[in-house]
Design a protein around this motif. Structure first.
Motif, mmCIF file in Angstrom:
data_model
loop_
_atom_site.group_PDB
_atom_site.id
_atom_site.type_symbol
_atom_site.label_atom_id
_atom_site.label_comp_id
_atom_site.label_asym_id
_atom_site.label_seq_id
_atom_site.Cartn_x
_atom_site.Cartn_y
_atom_site.Cartn_z
ATOM 1 N N PHE A 39 0.840 -1.191 0.000
ATOM 2 C CA PHE A 39 0.000 0.000 0.000
ATOM 3 C C PHE A 39 0.879 1.246 0.000
ATOM 4 O O PHE A 39 1.870 1.326 0.739
ATOM 5 C CB PHE A 39 -0.887 0.035 1.257
ATOM 6 C CG PHE A 39 -2.028 -0.931 1.253
ATOM 7 C CD1 PHE A 39 -3.149 -0.695 0.471
ATOM 8 C CD2 PHE A 39 -1.993 -2.069 2.051
ATOM 9 C CE1 PHE A 39 -4.216 -1.581 0.477
ATOM 10 C CE2 PHE A 39 -3.059 -2.958 2.065
ATOM 11 C CZ PHE A 39 -4.169 -2.715 1.268
ATOM 12 N N ALA A 40 0.515 2.231 -0.783
ATOM 13 C CA ALA A 40 1.250 3.496 -0.761
ATOM 14 C C ALA A 40 1.133 4.153 0.611
ATOM 15 O O ALA A 40 2.050 4.846 1.062
ATOM 16 C CB ALA A 40 0.725 4.432 -1.852
ATOM 17 N N SER A 41 0.007 3.931 1.273
ATOM 18 C CA SER A 41 -0.206 4.504 2.597
ATOM 19 C C SER A 41 0.804 3.982 3.618
ATOM 20 O O SER A 41 1.061 4.636 4.636
ATOM 21 C CB SER A 41 -1.623 4.196 3.089
ATOM 22 O OG SER A 41 -2.593 4.827 2.286
ATOM 23 N N GLU A 42 1.370 2.813 3.355
ATOM 24 C CA GLU A 42 2.350 2.257 4.273
ATOM 25 C C GLU A 42 3.619 3.093 4.332
ATOM 26 O O GLU A 42 4.349 3.054 5.324
ATOM 27 C CB GLU A 42 2.677 0.817 3.873
ATOM 28 C CG GLU A 42 1.508 -0.131 4.038
ATOM 29 C CD GLU A 42 1.821 -1.546 3.579
ATOM 30 O OE1 GLU A 42 1.015 -2.447 3.879
ATOM 31 O OE2 GLU A 42 2.870 -1.746 2.931
ATOM 32 N N LEU A 43 3.876 3.863 3.288
ATOM 33 C CA LEU A 43 5.039 4.744 3.278
ATOM 34 C C LEU A 43 4.951 5.765 4.409
ATOM 35 O O LEU A 43 5.968 6.224 4.934
ATOM 36 C CB LEU A 43 5.148 5.479 1.940
ATOM 37 C CG LEU A 43 5.372 4.621 0.698
ATOM 38 C CD1 LEU A 43 5.187 5.460 -0.566
ATOM 39 C CD2 LEU A 43 6.768 3.994 0.722
ATOM 40 N N ALA A 44 3.703 6.148 4.755
ATOM 41 C CA ALA A 44 3.476 7.175 5.772
ATOM 42 C C ALA A 44 3.150 6.595 7.134
ATOM 43 O O ALA A 44 2.768 7.332 8.048
ATOM 44 C CB ALA A 44 2.338 8.091 5.323
ATOM 45 N N ALA A 45 3.288 5.284 7.305
ATOM 46 C CA ALA A 45 2.985 4.663 8.598
ATOM 47 C C ALA A 45 3.881 5.252 9.691
ATOM 48 O O ALA A 45 5.022 5.654 9.435
ATOM 49 C CB ALA A 45 3.179 3.153 8.513
ATOM 50 N N THR A 46 3.368 5.274 10.886
ATOM 51 C CA THR A 46 4.091 5.939 11.979
ATOM 52 C C THR A 46 5.392 5.237 12.351
ATOM 53 O O THR A 46 6.278 5.854 12.958
ATOM 54 C CB THR A 46 3.200 6.051 13.230
ATOM 55 O OG1 THR A 46 2.734 4.745 13.601
ATOM 56 C CG2 THR A 46 2.007 6.954 12.954
ATOM 57 N N ASP A 47 5.527 3.961 11.994
ATOM 58 C CA ASP A 47 6.760 3.244 12.355
ATOM 59 C C ASP A 47 7.790 3.254 11.230
ATOM 60 O O ASP A 47 8.842 2.629 11.340
ATOM 61 C CB ASP A 47 6.453 1.812 12.775
ATOM 62 C CG ASP A 47 5.983 0.946 11.606
ATOM 63 O OD1 ASP A 47 5.558 1.520 10.568
ATOM 64 O OD2 ASP A 47 6.038 -0.298 11.722
ATOM 65 N N MET A 104 -1.500 4.868 9.173
ATOM 66 C CA MET A 104 -1.399 3.495 9.643
ATOM 67 C C MET A 104 -0.266 3.427 10.665
ATOM 68 O O MET A 104 0.660 4.242 10.642
ATOM 69 C CB MET A 104 -1.103 2.555 8.461
ATOM 70 C CG MET A 104 -2.145 2.619 7.351
ATOM 71 S SD MET A 104 -1.656 1.727 5.849
ATOM 72 C CE MET A 104 -1.838 0.034 6.410
ATOM 73 N N SER A 105 -0.328 2.485 11.570
ATOM 74 C CA SER A 105 0.709 2.356 12.589
ATOM 75 C C SER A 105 1.877 1.505 12.112
ATOM 76 O O SER A 105 2.994 1.610 12.637
ATOM 77 C CB SER A 105 0.126 1.760 13.868
ATOM 78 O OG SER A 105 -0.334 0.439 13.629
ATOM 79 N N CYS A 106 1.617 0.653 11.111
ATOM 80 C CA CYS A 106 2.666 -0.235 10.605
ATOM 81 C C CYS A 106 2.303 -0.682 9.192
ATOM 82 O O CYS A 106 1.201 -0.433 8.711
ATOM 83 C CB CYS A 106 2.843 -1.445 11.529
ATOM 84 S SG CYS A 106 1.303 -2.376 11.820
ATOM 85 N N ALA A 107 3.243 -1.328 8.539
ATOM 86 C CA ALA A 107 3.060 -1.746 7.144
ATOM 87 C C ALA A 107 2.638 -3.217 7.082
ATOM 88 O O ALA A 107 3.462 -4.115 7.278
ATOM 89 C CB ALA A 107 4.355 -1.523 6.364
ATOM 90 N N VAL A 108 1.381 -3.447 6.772
ATOM 91 C CA VAL A 108 0.852 -4.818 6.826
ATOM 92 C C VAL A 108 1.413 -5.715 5.734
ATOM 93 O O VAL A 108 1.452 -6.941 5.896
ATOM 94 C CB VAL A 108 -0.693 -4.813 6.754
ATOM 95 C CG1 VAL A 108 -1.288 -4.128 7.961
ATOM 96 C CG2 VAL A 108 -1.178 -4.138 5.471
ATOM 97 N N THR A 109 1.854 -5.150 4.609
ATOM 98 C CA THR A 109 2.324 -6.000 3.509
ATOM 99 C C THR A 109 3.802 -6.340 3.605
ATOM 100 O O THR A 109 4.267 -7.246 2.901
ATOM 101 C CB THR A 109 2.066 -5.328 2.148
ATOM 102 O OG1 THR A 109 2.835 -4.116 2.054
ATOM 103 C CG2 THR A 109 0.592 -5.024 1.962
#
Length: 226
Positions: A39-47, A104-109
């Protein structure tokens, strides 16, 4: 001569398009997120190491586009089609700004532990809120792209602009459908979710540039009563 108001709205949209393309920096810095599947959103995850950078890009994009949308709805609506397009653009901007504040707090993928927490329903509420804001932004973007493309046909905009609108809106629809389908079957089939979403994001940036061109060249100007 193009009025300063038109130039200002067009400039805000272009700034928004550039800021919304901040995800392209993943090809410059080491994010450890797979651009084909993540997910592109994972780039902005807090971790994530560069999470703040990508969240800032989305915040700038959302704020500038929301302001441009309000100004466009007030001054540059040419009939019902562009009015809907401007309103949907406002929704896109506000939702994108909120999206950056509910990461998101972390990258699920890419993080097995995060994926396990997702499977067991232990992820924080921020993930659900992020899904809501992301869906709202995508919906606003798709509606705005389609209605502006329709406006180009209804109101006799120049052929080059009409063709540009049709092409951009087609890619927006394809990218969005790809992303939704890939997200729905994620975990069962690998259909390059990340690539589909990045096609969608690139198309959204192209749509913002298309709207800026429409402001500069064709949309009528009113006193805010439309």
């Amino acid at each position: 001569m193009t009025s300063r108001g038109r130039v200002a709205v067009a400039a805000l949209l272009i700034v928004g398009a550039v800021a919304y393309s901040s995800w392209l920096l993943e090809f410059v810095v080491d994010t450890e997120i797979d651009p084909l599947r993540g997910f592109a959103s994972e780039l902005a995850a807090t971790d994530q190491r560069y999470g703040a950078l990508f969240r800032t890009g989305d915040l700038v994009a959302g704020c500038t586009v929301a302001v441009a949308g309000v100004l466009g709805l007030w001054r540059y609506s040419e009939g019902w089609a562009t009015a809907i397009g401007w309103f949907a653009l406002c929704v896109f901007g506000v939702a994108t700004a909120l999206d950056s504040r509910m990461p998101m707090s972390c990258a699920v993928t890419s993080d097995p532990l995060c994926a396990a927490r997702e499977d067991s329903g232990q992820l924080p509420l921020s993930h659900e809120l992020h899904a809501v804001t992301s869906t709202s932004a995508s919906t606003g973007g798709v509606v705005s792209a389609l209605t502006f493309a329709l406006a180009a046909c209804l109101y006799g905009w120049p052929r080059w602009l009409t063709l540009t609108g049709a092409a951009v809106s087609a890619v927006v629809v394809v990218g969005t459908a790809w992303t939704l389908a890939a997200a729905a079957i994620r975990g069962e089939h690998d259909v390059w979710l990340g690539l589909g979403q990045r096609v969608q994001l690139l198309a959204f940036s192209g749509w913002l540039i298309f709207v800026s061109l429409s402001v500069l060249h064709v949309t009528g100007e009113n006193d805010g009563s439309t």
